[in-house]
Design a protein around this motif. Sequence first.
Motif, PDB file in Angstrom:
ATOM      1  N   LYS A   1      -0.068   4.208  -9.493  1.00 40.67           N
ATOM      2  CA  LYS A   1      -0.910   3.440  -8.582  1.00 40.67           C
ATOM      3  C   LYS A   1      -1.142   2.068  -9.189  1.00 40.67           C
ATOM      4  O   LYS A   1      -1.529   1.948 -10.346  1.00 40.67           O
ATOM      5  CB  LYS A   1      -2.242   4.170  -8.385  1.00 40.67           C
TER       6      LYS A   1
ATOM      7  N   LEU B   1      -0.508   8.792  -3.272  1.00 43.05           N
ATOM      8  CA  LEU B   1      -1.526   8.420  -4.252  1.00 43.05           C
ATOM      9  C   LEU B   1      -1.933   9.603  -5.120  1.00 43.05           C
ATOM     10  O   LEU B   1      -2.135   9.451  -6.325  1.00 43.05           O
ATOM     11  CB  LEU B   1      -2.760   7.837  -3.549  1.00 43.05           C
TER      12      LEU B   1
ATOM     13  N   THR C   1       0.828  -1.205   0.000  1.00 43.32           N
ATOM     14  CA  THR C   1       0.000   0.000   0.000  1.00 43.32           C
ATOM     15  C   THR C   1       0.865   1.259   0.000  1.00 43.32           C
ATOM     16  O   THR C   1       2.061   1.208   0.331  1.00 43.32           O
ATOM     17  CB  THR C   1      -0.918   0.053   1.243  1.00 43.32           C
ATOM     18  N   ALA C   2       0.242   2.363  -0.328  1.00 40.02           N
ATOM     19  CA  ALA C   2       0.927   3.655  -0.277  1.00 40.02           C
ATOM     20  C   ALA C   2       1.315   3.992   1.163  1.00 40.02           C
ATOM     21  O   ALA C   2       2.352   4.609   1.403  1.00 40.02           O
ATOM     22  CB  ALA C   2       0.041   4.746  -0.873  1.00 40.02           C
TER      23      ALA C   2
ATOM     24  N   SER D   1       0.292  10.268  -8.097  1.00 43.07           N
ATOM     25  CA  SER D   1       0.318   9.245  -9.145  1.00 43.07           C
ATOM     26  C   SER D   1       0.283   9.877 -10.533  1.00 43.07           C
ATOM     27  O   SER D   1      -0.441  10.834 -10.790  1.00 43.07           O
ATOM     28  CB  SER D   1      -0.878   8.306  -8.990  1.00 43.07           C
TER      29      SER D   1
END
Length: 71
Positions: free
Chosen positions: A63, A49, A28-29, A52
């Motif tokens: 992403k 995010l 995950t970010a 991105s």
Amino acid sequence: MALDQLKAFLVLMQNDLALKEAVLASSTADDVAKIAAGLGYEFAGDELLRFSGQKVGRVTVSKRQPPGEYS
């Protein structure tokens, strides 16, 4: 300020293969933000995010769609 931190982290990542591999292995970010925090960089996963599609040096932030999601 967080954007400057994010950009600085991406510049560091392009020159550090082990760091790049750790980031690419992240799920995950937020996981990426935790890796960055461990190195003294402060930004949130949601900031990553929102970044991105943008490029810093040789690194383009993108992403990834998790498995099982369909467009």
